[in-house]
Design an enzyme around this catalytic site. Sequence first.
Site, PDB file in Angstrom:
ATOM      1  N   ASN A  60       0.873  -1.177   0.000  1.00 53.01           N
ATOM      2  CA  ASN A  60       0.000   0.000   0.000  1.00 53.01           C
ATOM      3  C   ASN A  60       0.908   1.224   0.000  1.00 53.01           C
ATOM      4  O   ASN A  60       1.507   1.557   1.014  1.00 53.01           O
ATOM      5  CB  ASN A  60      -0.899  -0.014   1.248  1.00 53.01           C
ATOM      6  CG  ASN A  60      -1.718   1.263   1.375  1.00 53.01           C
ATOM      7  OD1 ASN A  60      -1.755   2.084   0.449  1.00 53.01           O
ATOM      8  ND2 ASN A  60      -2.383   1.443   2.511  1.00 53.01           N
ATOM      9  N   LYS A  77       0.120   4.214  -0.195  1.00 58.70           N
ATOM     10  CA  LYS A  77      -0.511   5.404   0.411  1.00 58.70           C
ATOM     11  C   LYS A  77      -0.282   6.609  -0.517  1.00 58.70           C
ATOM     12  O   LYS A  77      -0.176   6.421  -1.740  1.00 58.70           O
ATOM     13  CB  LYS A  77       0.019   5.616   1.831  1.00 58.70           C
ATOM     14  CG  LYS A  77      -0.138   4.343   2.686  1.00 58.70           C
ATOM     15  CD  LYS A  77      -0.001   4.552   4.143  1.00 58.70           C
ATOM     16  CE  LYS A  77      -0.202   3.207   4.855  1.00 58.70           C
ATOM     17  NZ  LYS A  77      -0.175   3.322   6.305  1.00 58.70           N
ATOM     18  N   HIS A 130      -9.655   1.297   4.968  1.00 57.12           N
ATOM     19  CA  HIS A 130      -8.353   1.469   5.625  1.00 57.12           C
ATOM     20  C   HIS A 130      -8.553   2.417   6.812  1.00 57.12           C
ATOM     21  O   HIS A 130      -9.340   3.357   6.735  1.00 57.12           O
ATOM     22  CB  HIS A 130      -7.326   2.038   4.641  1.00 57.12           C
ATOM     23  CG  HIS A 130      -5.930   1.992   5.188  1.00 57.12           C
ATOM     24  ND1 HIS A 130      -5.478   2.921   6.103  1.00 57.12           N
ATOM     25  CD2 HIS A 130      -4.915   1.110   5.001  1.00 57.12           C
ATOM     26  CE1 HIS A 130      -4.226   2.605   6.447  1.00 57.12           C
ATOM     27  NE2 HIS A 130      -3.864   1.510   5.788  1.00 57.12           N
ATOM     28  N   GLU A 155      -6.936   4.817   7.838  1.00 52.21           N
ATOM     29  CA  GLU A 155      -6.727   6.241   7.533  1.00 52.21           C
ATOM     30  C   GLU A 155      -7.969   6.835   6.865  1.00 52.21           C
ATOM     31  O   GLU A 155      -8.268   8.020   7.034  1.00 52.21           O
ATOM     32  CB  GLU A 155      -5.464   6.400   6.657  1.00 52.21           C
ATOM     33  CG  GLU A 155      -4.208   6.142   7.498  1.00 52.21           C
ATOM     34  CD  GLU A 155      -3.035   5.546   6.745  1.00 52.21           C
ATOM     35  OE1 GLU A 155      -2.982   5.603   5.510  1.00 52.21           O
ATOM     36  OE2 GLU A 155      -2.133   5.001   7.433  1.00 52.21           O
ATOM     37  N   GLU A 163      -5.352  -4.761  10.544  1.00 51.52           N
ATOM     38  CA  GLU A 163      -4.325  -3.740  10.730  1.00 51.52           C
ATOM     39  C   GLU A 163      -4.591  -2.999  12.040  1.00 51.52           C
ATOM     40  O   GLU A 163      -5.408  -2.062  12.068  1.00 51.52           O
ATOM     41  CB  GLU A 163      -4.354  -2.733   9.576  1.00 51.52           C
ATOM     42  CG  GLU A 163      -4.060  -3.331   8.220  1.00 51.52           C
ATOM     43  CD  GLU A 163      -3.494  -2.295   7.258  1.00 51.52           C
ATOM     44  OE1 GLU A 163      -2.415  -2.534   6.724  1.00 51.52           O
ATOM     45  OE2 GLU A 163      -4.117  -1.240   7.073  1.00 51.52           O
ATOM     46  N   GLY A 175       2.568   2.440  10.761  1.00 53.93           N
ATOM     47  CA  GLY A 175       3.519   3.540  10.607  1.00 53.93           C
ATOM     48  C   GLY A 175       4.256   3.893  11.885  1.00 53.93           C
ATOM     49  O   GLY A 175       4.935   4.913  11.958  1.00 53.93           O
ATOM     50  N   SER A 203       3.406  -2.035  10.279  1.00 56.04           N
ATOM     51  CA  SER A 203       4.863  -2.122  10.476  1.00 56.04           C
ATOM     52  C   SER A 203       5.428  -3.488  10.113  1.00 56.04           C
ATOM     53  O   SER A 203       6.391  -3.946  10.723  1.00 56.04           O
ATOM     54  CB  SER A 203       5.242  -1.722  11.906  1.00 56.04           C
ATOM     55  OG  SER A 203       4.898  -0.366  12.140  1.00 56.04           O
TER      56      SER A 203
HETATM   57  P1  13P Z   1       3.011   0.474   7.632  1.00 63.16           P
HETATM   58  O1  13P Z   1       3.508  -0.819   7.054  1.00 63.16           O
HETATM   59  O2  13P Z   1       3.737   1.683   7.114  1.00 63.16           O
HETATM   60  O3  13P Z   1       2.900   0.426   9.121  1.00 63.16           O
HETATM   61  O4  13P Z   1       1.510   0.660   7.078  1.00 63.16           O
HETATM   62  C1  13P Z   1       0.617  -0.391   7.198  1.00 63.16           C
HETATM   63  C2  13P Z   1      -0.596  -0.048   6.434  1.00 63.16           C
HETATM   64  O5  13P Z   1      -1.364   0.815   6.807  1.00 63.16           O
HETATM   65  C3  13P Z   1      -0.831  -0.776   5.179  1.00 63.16           C
HETATM   66  O6  13P Z   1      -2.111  -0.546   4.694  1.00 63.16           O
END
Ligand code: 13P
Length: 248
Positions: free
Chosen positions: A9, A11, A95, A97, A166, A172, A210
């Site tokens: 992803n 982002k 997601h 976010e 997640e 992150g 992560s």
């Molecule tokens: P990270 O791997 O940067 O923690 O992000 C995970 C994520 O949100 C994947 O959709």
Amino acid sequence: MKQKLIVGNWKMNGSLAANAALLQALKQGLPAGGKAGVAVAAPAVYLAQLQVELSGSSIGIGAQDVSQHEQGAFTGEVSAAMLKEFGVRYALVGHSERRQYHGETDAVVAAKAQAALAKGVTPIVCVGETLQEREAGQTEAVVKRQLAAVIHQVGPCVSELVVAYEPVWAIGTGKTATPEQAQAVHAVLRAQLAAATEHAGRVPLLYGGSMNAANAAQLLAQNDIDGGLVGGASLKAADFLTIVAAAQ
Ligand code: 13P
């Protein structure tokens, strides 16, 4: 062993030049005849670039979101049919976010999953608890509520979903769930799916938060962890390829 699925992803990262370099490195670095499924979810504006760069490659194309609506006066939205035209195989829905910064409710997420399925795009349904919810002992209740909304909406199509656990506190932050913590939640999700479909075993359950080159193998070794949804580490070809290798 069941085939694993690793999805990057990206982002809101990338540029035409950076994407081209990253995709080139991935295409060159993927083992020929590798068993794991691999896909990358890019910002919508780059899907056309991915369609060209990934034509003839085994790397699937993913979108990071999809509209719940089919078409019409929904400024800024992208429909599942539009994604399909660009060769998109997967769309992330819900997601954290999107839930956190864009007000997506369980009902909206469920409608998005349904809209994707209707056009032959596989939704990757993201669920996960915040740190506060984990500390309050609500992890199981939260993920079950989030997944239940989608199961209720899609009915018999539940076996066509991909589900990603997640934990919000692991995204992150560099704080990964331990393999045992992740497995425990995945087992809950698997049982919930099994109550809805006899094909629960074939629904890929991805872990995200992560995941990196160092911890992927241990996470992927868990019984109910069928793959990964990788954020930061998917932007570095070497790291992403190491994760894919851990899934073979
Ligand atoms: P990270 O791997 O940067 O923690 O992000 C995970 C994520 O949100 C994947 O959709």
